[in-house]
Design an enzyme around this catalytic site. Structure first.
Site, mmCIF file in Angstrom:
data_model
loop_
_atom_site.group_PDB
_atom_site.id
_atom_site.type_symbol
_atom_site.label_atom_id
_atom_site.label_comp_id
_atom_site.label_asym_id
_atom_site.label_seq_id
_atom_site.Cartn_x
_atom_site.Cartn_y
_atom_site.Cartn_z
ATOM 1 N N ALA A 184 44.493 50.339 105.231
ATOM 2 C CA ALA A 184 44.009 49.078 105.805
ATOM 3 C C ALA A 184 45.042 47.968 105.639
ATOM 4 O O ALA A 184 44.787 46.823 105.983
ATOM 5 C CB ALA A 184 42.695 48.675 105.150
ATOM 6 N N TYR A 187 58.317 51.191 110.527
ATOM 7 C CA TYR A 187 58.606 50.137 109.541
ATOM 8 C C TYR A 187 60.084 50.146 109.147
ATOM 9 O O TYR A 187 60.760 49.116 109.172
ATOM 10 C CB TYR A 187 57.723 50.340 108.300
ATOM 11 C CG TYR A 187 57.954 49.317 107.208
ATOM 12 C CD1 TYR A 187 57.193 48.155 107.139
ATOM 13 C CD2 TYR A 187 58.936 49.501 106.241
ATOM 14 C CE1 TYR A 187 57.404 47.206 106.134
ATOM 15 C CE2 TYR A 187 59.156 48.568 105.238
ATOM 16 C CZ TYR A 187 58.389 47.427 105.194
ATOM 17 O OH TYR A 187 58.605 46.505 104.200
ATOM 18 N N SER A 243 47.572 47.516 100.585
ATOM 19 C CA SER A 243 48.490 47.987 99.542
ATOM 20 C C SER A 243 47.833 48.815 98.449
ATOM 21 O O SER A 243 48.004 48.569 97.252
ATOM 22 C CB SER A 243 49.219 46.810 98.892
ATOM 23 O OG SER A 243 49.999 46.199 99.828
ATOM 24 N N ASP A 254 54.355 43.632 97.904
ATOM 25 C CA ASP A 254 53.072 44.242 97.527
ATOM 26 C C ASP A 254 53.001 44.486 96.024
ATOM 27 O O ASP A 254 52.014 44.167 95.361
ATOM 28 C CB ASP A 254 52.874 45.576 98.260
ATOM 29 C CG ASP A 254 53.005 45.427 99.760
ATOM 30 O OD1 ASP A 254 53.043 44.277 100.239
ATOM 31 O OD2 ASP A 254 53.080 46.450 100.454
ATOM 32 N N THR A 311 59.304 39.351 105.796
ATOM 33 C CA THR A 311 60.328 38.427 105.320
ATOM 34 C C THR A 311 60.890 38.900 103.976
ATOM 35 O O THR A 311 61.990 38.521 103.610
ATOM 36 C CB THR A 311 59.732 37.015 105.117
ATOM 37 O OG1 THR A 311 58.474 37.169 104.471
ATOM 38 C CG2 THR A 311 59.537 36.306 106.430
#
Ligand code: GLA
Length: 404
Positions: A144, A244, A147, A194, A58
């Site tokens: 994972a 992405y 970040s 992040d 988002t």
């Protein structure tokens, strides 16, 4: 004080002691390396990874996110060296790199490009960076979805702001410096979540950020009768070269078709009215984003009411959307989600960008042990390795390291 709260205080103290010992071990390793390589002492800085309760994909759509910093972090010792060269050693990768500060000096090692990018982005904004020496290490698991790269960027952005710029850059600008580093030096067209979380994190608080206006509020976060836990599939999530960027392009295409700046300004009626002007795939991507935008707001309201069932329902909704509409899941993450459901876990979903990494799970205290045992056993039986388990401990953001 009753027995339960006594137990809670002891448990909290125990966690604080464990975190402190991890800091001390890492600090000792870093200081030894720094001294032996550069002969003196520098200043220590830390910055954490993040988790996100809800609101995925988002951020670059101008929507809301709801992250917090975690107790896993990057720690770096840094000292200006009076030259125009940066000399940096990564303990975990066991690699030493030297680079200059001009655009053409970009190092080839991926990890060093994060640091180089931060230097360049500060300079581009009129800030100063001179040569410095650095040694760093971390315990944010790589790949994972927690970040680790944002932690590295935030750690150096914050340190260089203090060492060379009298802290003139506000925190949000430090987050943007990290984000631009990803865009311009690492090939990931990420949003702001992040780096924002790593820089602004506050112990025991989540943050609801409006990614369009940049306004945010801290949300004191204490779960009554529930725990949050991350289950790491150990499928490496690597955003560089992942689809992405393609997801982001889909969203931008739909926004352009609808005539809005970002999908923040779109709703399902608008999307449905334009259904024949966008591809079926782009329609699904946009549908997910529009629905996710509302879920973040619903979760915040539900938390205020202590309504964990609604929080959990929204989390499962996010997983479903990320898996079926946004298509950023993988078999292992879907399996983790199924097992969570079977174990009666209140809410469970893919966390972060997807394509691997962790699920985040909201679990009733009394179901917790059984869930962890079951998910560990079943995942191992199916995929031949156990998932990693990280209880969520909401922590402070990027800072100069002070012994506690
Ligand atoms: C990655 C990106 C963030 C955000 C998430 C998905 O972590 O770096 O900006 O888009 O994916 O919510």
């Amino acid at each position: 004080m009753d027995v339960d709260s006594d137990y809670f205080v002891t448990f909290t103290n125990l966690i604080a002691i464990i975190i402190q010992s991890i800091h001390t071990i890492m600090k000792t390793k870093i200081k030894e390396q720094f001294k032996s390589r550069f002969g003196e002492d520098g200043i220590l800085f830390v910055a954490p990874g993040r988790f996100n309760l809800i609101g995925e994909h988002t951020d670059y759509n101008g929507g809301f996110v709801f992250p917090g910093a975690i107790d896993k972090f990057i720690m770096a010792e840094i000292k200006p060296n009076g030259t125009d060269k940066v000399r940096v050693y990564s303990i975990d990768i066991d690699e030493y790199v030297e680079f200059g500060l001009n655009e053409e000096d970009a190092p080839s090692q991926q990890w060093a490009r994060y640091i180089f990018g931060v230097c360049r982005e500060i300079i581009k904004r009129g800030g100063e960076v001179k040569g410095f020496d650095a040694v760093f290490a971390g315990n944010v698991p790589l790949g994972a979805g927690l970040s680790s790269s944002a932690a590295l960027e935030s750690c150096f952005a914050n340190a260089l702001n203090e060492l060379f710029n009298d802290n003139k850059f506000p925190k949000m600008e430090l987050a943007k410096i990290g984000q631009s580093t990803e865009h311009n030096y690492c090939g990931v067209n990420c949003g702001i979540m992040d780096q924002f979380a790593s820089v602004h994190g506050k112990k025991d608080n989540l943050m609801r950020l409006d990614c369009r206006s940049g306004e945010f509020e801290y949300f004191p976060f204490k779960l009554d009768g529930y725990k949050l836990v991350l289950v790491d599939s150990r499928v490496k999530h690597e955003l560089v070269d992942s689809p992405y960027n393609k997801r982001r392009e889909s969203c931008e295409r739909v926004a352009a078709t609808l005539g809005v700046e970002t999908l923040r300004d779109a709703d399902m009626a608008m999307l449905d009215a334009a259904k024949d002007k966008v591809s079926a795939e782009d329609y699904n991507r946009a549908k997910y984003v529009i629905e996710e935008k509302q879920r973040v707001l619903d979760v915040c309201d539900a938390l205020n009411r202590g309504d964990y069932d609604t929080v959990g329902r929204c989390m499962y909704g996010t997983h479903e959307g990320m898996s079926k509409l946004y298509e950023v899941s993988c078999e292992e993450l879907d399996y983790l989600n199924d097992v969570a459901k079977e174990c009666g876990v209140t809410g469970s979903r893919i966390m972060g960008g997807g394509f691997g990494g962790c699920t985040v799970n909201l679990v009733k205290d009394e179901l917790y042990d059984n869930f962890i045992a079951t998910v560990t056993r079943k995942f191992n039986e199916r995929y031949g390795h156990e998932p990693k388990i990280y209880p969520v401990i909401v922590s402070d953001g990027a800072r100069r390291y002070e012994e506690q």
